[in-house]
Design a protein around this motif. Structure first.
Motif, short mmCIF file in Angstrom:
data_model
loop_
_atom_site.label_atom_id
_atom_site.label_comp_id
_atom_site.label_asym_id
_atom_site.label_seq_id
_atom_site.Cartn_x
_atom_site.Cartn_y
_atom_site.Cartn_z
N LEU A 190 0.77 -0.95 0.17
CA LEU A 190 -0.10 0.18 0.19
C LEU A 190 0.73 1.39 0.03
O LEU A 190 0.96 2.24 -0.59
CB LEU A 190 -0.81 -0.40 1.21
CG LEU A 190 -1.80 0.58 1.24
CD1 LEU A 190 -3.26 0.85 -0.21
CD2 LEU A 190 -2.60 0.82 2.25
N SER A 191 2.28 0.90 0.50
CA SER A 191 2.82 2.27 0.22
C SER A 191 3.27 2.28 -0.92
O SER A 191 4.05 4.10 -1.04
CB SER A 191 4.08 2.11 1.73
OG SER A 191 4.49 1.34 1.33
N VAL A 192 3.62 2.19 -2.07
CA VAL A 192 3.82 2.66 -2.48
C VAL A 192 3.11 3.18 -4.05
O VAL A 192 3.18 3.91 -4.04
CB VAL A 192 3.96 1.09 -4.22
CG1 VAL A 192 3.97 1.33 -5.54
CG2 VAL A 192 4.46 -0.21 -3.46
N GLN A 214 13.39 5.17 0.07
CA GLN A 214 12.62 4.32 1.46
C GLN A 214 11.36 2.91 1.13
O GLN A 214 11.91 2.25 1.72
CB GLN A 214 12.79 5.01 2.27
CG GLN A 214 13.07 6.47 3.48
CD GLN A 214 12.79 7.65 4.08
OE1 GLN A 214 12.41 7.74 3.76
NE2 GLN A 214 13.34 7.18 4.91
N ILE A 215 10.58 2.98 0.47
CA ILE A 215 9.87 2.65 -0.09
C ILE A 215 10.29 1.24 -1.05
O ILE A 215 10.05 -0.03 -0.79
CB ILE A 215 8.88 2.96 -1.02
CG1 ILE A 215 8.06 4.04 0.17
CG2 ILE A 215 7.65 1.92 -1.10
CD1 ILE A 215 6.53 5.13 -0.38
N ILE A 271 10.63 -2.88 0.31
CA ILE A 271 9.60 -3.92 -0.96
C ILE A 271 10.52 -5.11 -0.88
O ILE A 271 11.06 -5.92 -1.06
CB ILE A 271 9.33 -3.31 -1.94
CG1 ILE A 271 8.53 -2.07 -1.48
CG2 ILE A 271 9.08 -4.32 -3.28
CD1 ILE A 271 7.21 -2.91 -1.59
N ILE A 272 12.16 -4.47 -1.43
CA ILE A 272 13.74 -5.29 -1.57
C ILE A 272 13.43 -6.33 -0.71
O ILE A 272 13.52 -7.61 -0.88
CB ILE A 272 14.61 -4.55 -2.25
CG1 ILE A 272 14.45 -4.09 -3.30
CG2 ILE A 272 15.77 -5.22 -2.23
CD1 ILE A 272 15.44 -3.06 -3.98
N ILE A 273 14.11 -6.05 0.62
CA ILE A 273 13.54 -6.54 2.00
C ILE A 273 13.25 -7.85 2.12
O ILE A 273 13.03 -8.83 2.40
CB ILE A 273 14.19 -6.21 2.90
CG1 ILE A 273 15.60 -4.81 3.24
CG2 ILE A 273 14.70 -6.94 4.25
CD1 ILE A 273 16.97 -5.48 2.21
N LEU A 274 11.56 -7.07 1.98
CA LEU A 274 10.59 -8.07 2.73
C LEU A 274 10.12 -9.05 1.46
O LEU A 274 10.04 -10.37 2.11
CB LEU A 274 9.19 -7.23 3.12
CG LEU A 274 8.66 -7.88 3.06
CD1 LEU A 274 8.06 -8.15 4.29
CD2 LEU A 274 6.95 -6.59 3.73
N PHE A 275 10.43 -8.49 -0.01
CA PHE A 275 9.90 -10.02 -1.17
C PHE A 275 10.51 -10.36 -1.06
O PHE A 275 10.39 -11.36 -1.86
CB PHE A 275 8.53 -8.74 -1.76
CG PHE A 275 7.48 -8.23 -1.49
CD1 PHE A 275 6.40 -9.11 -1.65
CD2 PHE A 275 7.20 -6.91 -1.07
CE1 PHE A 275 4.83 -8.66 -1.02
CE2 PHE A 275 6.51 -6.60 -0.66
CZ PHE A 275 4.60 -7.13 -0.38
N VAL A 276 11.47 -9.89 -1.72
CA VAL A 276 12.44 -10.67 -1.60
C VAL A 276 13.24 -11.12 -1.62
O VAL A 276 14.42 -12.56 -1.66
CB VAL A 276 14.11 -9.86 -2.84
CG1 VAL A 276 14.72 -10.45 -3.82
CG2 VAL A 276 12.82 -8.45 -4.50
N VAL A 277 14.20 -10.68 -0.12
CA VAL A 277 15.06 -11.36 0.58
C VAL A 277 14.30 -11.46 1.33
O VAL A 277 14.89 -13.58 1.66
CB VAL A 277 16.05 -10.40 1.17
CG1 VAL A 277 16.77 -11.02 1.87
CG2 VAL A 277 17.42 -9.78 -0.05
#
Length: 219
Positions: free
Chosen positions: A52-54, A75-76, A80-86
């Motif tokens: 949602l922050s996007v 920041q966003i 996103i990268i850390i949460l979804f990718v990593v």
């Protein structure tokens, strides 16, 4: 548009408040055992809040939010990268304590930020909250970047062993992407971006907590 932004901030505040409260209650109830289960307990709501922050990038692009685009974009995308990718892609990383630390820092910052935003939409400026909003981030943001970097380092052995996101094209192409190398390069980008964002946080703090600005808000 002010009503829309208020509703958006309210939704984010409710989501992050639920996550933050849930983490505190689980820790008080189960102690250290709750840390390893953090992602499985609140990961879904956390992912929804970050997706949602996007919209905040869109808000800036269309001019209804006067924040600077590049710092907010960095920041966003970091989250996103850390949460979804990593984290989301590696189940072994989800149980690490660093995930709990990251979620705690993110939600503490966002509970304060969205509370401030909601009141500001209504023209209410509470000086202690204003000070907290523009001061806390200067302390906690670098800590969150360190936690992000640690999460990437923890995830590297799993990306190396499982080959997640690594691509090797067949003949006649001789092109391949080894994703652990991408993450290592992103670490440099992450810390370089941190320096830029911290400078922006200091400038925002000066703009909102300067003597003249405080007098105007009081009046």
């Amino acid at each position: 548009m002010s009503m829309y932004l208020f509703v958006y901030d309210l939704m984010q505040f409710c989501g992050h408040s639920w996550i933050f409260t849930n983490m505190i209650i689980r820790f008080m109830t189960f102690g250290k055992d709750s840390l390893a289960d953090t992602f499985h307990s609140i990961g879904l709501v956390m992912r929804l809040c970050q997706l949602l922050s996007v919209l905040e990038i869109l808000h800036i692009l269309i001019g209804i939010d006067k924040s600077r685009l590049l710092p907010r974009f960095l920041q966003i995308t970091e989250r996103i990268i850390i949460l979804f990718v990593v984290i989301n892609s590696q189940e072994e990383v989800q149980g690490k304590y660093v995930v709990c630390v990251l979620f705690f820092l993110w939600n503490l910052l966002d509970v304060v930020r969205y509370t401030y935003n909601m009141l500001a939409r209504m023209g209410i400026y509470y000086l202690p909250l204003t000070w907290l909003n523009f001061s806390l981030c200067i302390v906690l943001y670098p800590l969150s970047v360190l936690a992000k970097g640690f999460a990437i380092c923890v995830s590297l052995p799993y990306f190396e062993s499982f080959g997640t996101y690594s691509i090797k094209l067949p003949f006649p192409f001789t092109f391949s992407i080894y994703f652990p190398y991408v993450l290592k390069m992103y670490l440099l980008v992450l810390f370089a971006g941190m320096c830029f964002i911290i400078r922006n946080l200091f400038s925002e703090r000066m703009a909102h907590l300067g003597t003249d600005n405080i007098k105007n808000k009081r009046s």
